[in-house]
Design an enzyme around this catalytic site. Structure first.
Site, PDB file in Angstrom:
ATOM      1  N   PHE A 254     -10.870  20.052   3.236  1.00  0.00           N
ATOM      2  CA  PHE A 254     -10.658  20.863   2.031  1.00  0.00           C
ATOM      3  C   PHE A 254     -10.965  22.337   2.274  1.00  0.00           C
ATOM      4  O   PHE A 254     -11.460  23.031   1.397  1.00  0.00           O
ATOM      5  CB  PHE A 254     -11.433  20.296   0.828  1.00  0.00           C
ATOM      6  CG  PHE A 254     -10.600  19.302   0.080  1.00  0.00           C
ATOM      7  CD1 PHE A 254     -10.300  18.086   0.661  1.00  0.00           C
ATOM      8  CD2 PHE A 254     -10.061  19.592  -1.163  1.00  0.00           C
ATOM      9  CE1 PHE A 254      -9.478  17.172   0.023  1.00  0.00           C
ATOM     10  CE2 PHE A 254      -9.238  18.685  -1.812  1.00  0.00           C
ATOM     11  CZ  PHE A 254      -8.954  17.478  -1.224  1.00  0.00           C
ATOM     12  N   LEU A 255     -10.668  22.781   3.484  1.00  0.00           N
ATOM     13  CA  LEU A 255     -10.828  24.203   3.802  1.00  0.00           C
ATOM     14  C   LEU A 255      -9.500  24.803   4.250  1.00  0.00           C
ATOM     15  O   LEU A 255      -9.485  25.766   5.000  1.00  0.00           O
ATOM     16  CB  LEU A 255     -11.890  24.405   4.882  1.00  0.00           C
ATOM     17  CG  LEU A 255     -13.358  24.295   4.458  1.00  0.00           C
ATOM     18  CD1 LEU A 255     -14.282  24.616   5.625  1.00  0.00           C
ATOM     19  CD2 LEU A 255     -13.683  25.219   3.278  1.00  0.00           C
ATOM     20  N   CYS A 265      -5.007  15.977 -11.278  1.00  0.00           N
ATOM     21  CA  CYS A 265      -6.449  15.702 -11.368  1.00  0.00           C
ATOM     22  C   CYS A 265      -7.325  16.948 -11.259  1.00  0.00           C
ATOM     23  O   CYS A 265      -8.050  17.279 -12.198  1.00  0.00           O
ATOM     24  CB  CYS A 265      -6.833  14.702 -10.290  1.00  0.00           C
ATOM     25  SG  CYS A 265      -5.818  13.228 -10.362  1.00  0.00           S
TER      26      CYS A 265
END
Ligand code: UGA
Length: 438
Positions: A254-255, A265
């Protein structure tokens, strides 16, 4: 030995996966949804959306007779041990708080048919307090009612089947041992020492979901914020992400910087969590979460301004946006940053064509096409907007005979830029210090 009978109410991305995977594992499952079209397609063995591996499991489940689908809450539910509520929880009309009306309606409908020694398990994303609200609602109905538990889901679109079969953890909020035992029975085959079963209070389980998604959103906005600083200071976000991610306290997932987070979501959950923080009186935290949302919105605007600067001397510039879905490996267009970019480009009068390998069609009248050569024909700027593997594999030489100019803006940083530059393409990559002027 799977003697438990299960119902799953709400057959969207989450519910359909829940129903189909559990049936494929031997549980007897009834899937319920108010949408007749969805029911009839599932009965025919067709998954109404794209999720790798799910169609094959549906075939197996239908052939084994372990799953049935219906649009009616009926006495068939009287036999069921565990009812999973997987209905949607959209943002409410004011656009901030998560609306739980479908969850409450589903719970009330199930409770009319459920046996007293069954459990009602919420999986949808909700604000804290929803589970106890349901408990009060159904216990007010007069008869002995099922017990309440909460079991937030952590499935990602595109890998939902594997996420279900090999979860990082299973979280359950329970108030009694009976519920805990039944849920343990459901999930025990998917768990081991490294994939624990975490039992906690209802409120903790409710919050675990929005907090997890908000943290992921924060990570994406953090790297996108870093990207804007890197762009201005000549640094490379790719290099920075490597340096940051190797610290195990930060972690390298998630970088990836890009156009920002989207989907059904993360955007909804972080807005809902910010509202919950505000209501609980924590304005500083609410503002921090709002900052994550603001940074996210900024990426599309930054890209728009890069494209505007690049094309300022062109007459009627044509742009090809590659990717429409909110991320690769899904057909989901909800809150897609790629489509936000398309709309902003159109607002600014650009002639925009859109390609997507999954959401695109052959139909020339549709907005999104799947014929890449047609989409890029005569365009001035290509923009990669979704991290499809098809775009990672793109080769400059296969496209350059179609385009009007050799310019590509790689918002997701996925192409092999050296090979494009070697063929005289101007490659601009978000998050890298470079010359954004045309
Ligand atoms: C997310 C969570 O990852 C799941 O754990 C959760 O169960 C699910 O929401 C849910 O609430 O049901 P999903 O919406 O499928 O899953 O998508 P993600 O993989 O989280 O990606 C979200 C967005 O962030 C995408 O637009 C993606 O492109 C973007 N992203 C992700 C980045 O821009 N950079 C990254 O490094 C990672």
């Amino acid at each position: 030995m799977k003697n438990l009978k299960v119902s799953v109410v709400g057959l969207g991305y989450l519910g359909a996966t829940q129903a189909i995977v559990l049936a494929s594992q031997g549980f007897q499952v009834i899937g319920i949804d108010v949408d007749e079209q969805k029911i009839s397609s599932l009965q025919k063995g067709q998954v109404p959306f794209y999720e790798p591996g799910l169609a094959e499991l549906l075939q197996l489940a239908l052939e084994s007779g372990k799953v049935s689908f219906t649009s009616a809450y009926s006495d068939a539910l009287a036999d069921v041990d565990i009812h999973f509520i997987c209905v949607g929880t959209p943002l409410g009309e004011d656009g901030s708080e998560i609306d739980t009306k479908y969850v409450l309606e589903a719970a009330a409908s199930i409770a009319e048919h459920a046996k007293p020694d069954s459990i009602l398990v919420g999986r949808s994303t909700v604000p804290p307090g929803t589970a106890t609200k349901i408990r009060d609602l159904i216990s007010g109905s007069g008869k002995v009612s099922p017990k309440i538990a909460w079991n937030p889901e952590f499935l990602s679109e595109g890998t939902a089947v594997m996420d279900f079969l090999k979860p990082d953890r299973v979280v359950v909020g329970v108030e009694d041992e009976f519920s805990e035992r039944l849920l343990q029975e459901v999930y025990q085959d998917f768990l081991d020492d490294n994939r624990p079963f975490l039992s906690m209070s209802l409120a903790s389980a409710e919050l675990a979901k929005v907090a997890a998604n908000s943290f992921l959103a924060m990570k994406v906005s953090f790297i996108n914020g870093v990207a804007s600083v890197a762009e201005a200071s000549g640094a490379s976000t790719r290099e920075l992400a490597l340096a940051l991610g190797m610290d195990p306290r930060i972690g390298n997932r998630f970088l990836s910087n890009g156009l920002g987070f989207g989907g059904g979501c993360l955007p909804k959950d972080i807005s809902g969590f910010a509202e919950t923080a505000k209501r609980s009186g924590n304005l500083a935290f609410a503002n921090m979460l709002q900052g994550v949302i603001d940074v996210n919105n900024d990426r599309v605007e930054t890209t728009l301004s890069i494209i505007t600067r690049l094309t300022k001397s062109f007459t009627n510039p044509k742009i090809a946006v590659l990717g429409a879905t909110f991320k690769g490996n899904t057909d989901d267009l909800r809150n897609s940053p790629a489509m936000f970019l398309v709309n902003r480009l159109k607002d600014y009068g650009f002639d925009v064509r859109i390609h997507d390998p999954m959401a695109g069609t052959d139909d020339i009248e549709s907005d999104i096409w799947n014929n890449l050569e047609k989409v890029v024909e005569g365009v001035d700027v290509l923009v990669t907007a979704t991290d499809w593997k098809e775009y990672k594999q793109l080769r400059a030489e296969s496209l350059e005979r179609y385009v009007a100019r050799k310019i590509i803006v790689d918002t997701r940083g996925i192409i092999d830029s050296d090979s494009w530059v070697a063929r005289d393409w101007k490659v601009l990559r978000l998050g890298e210090g470079q010359d954004f002027d045309g």
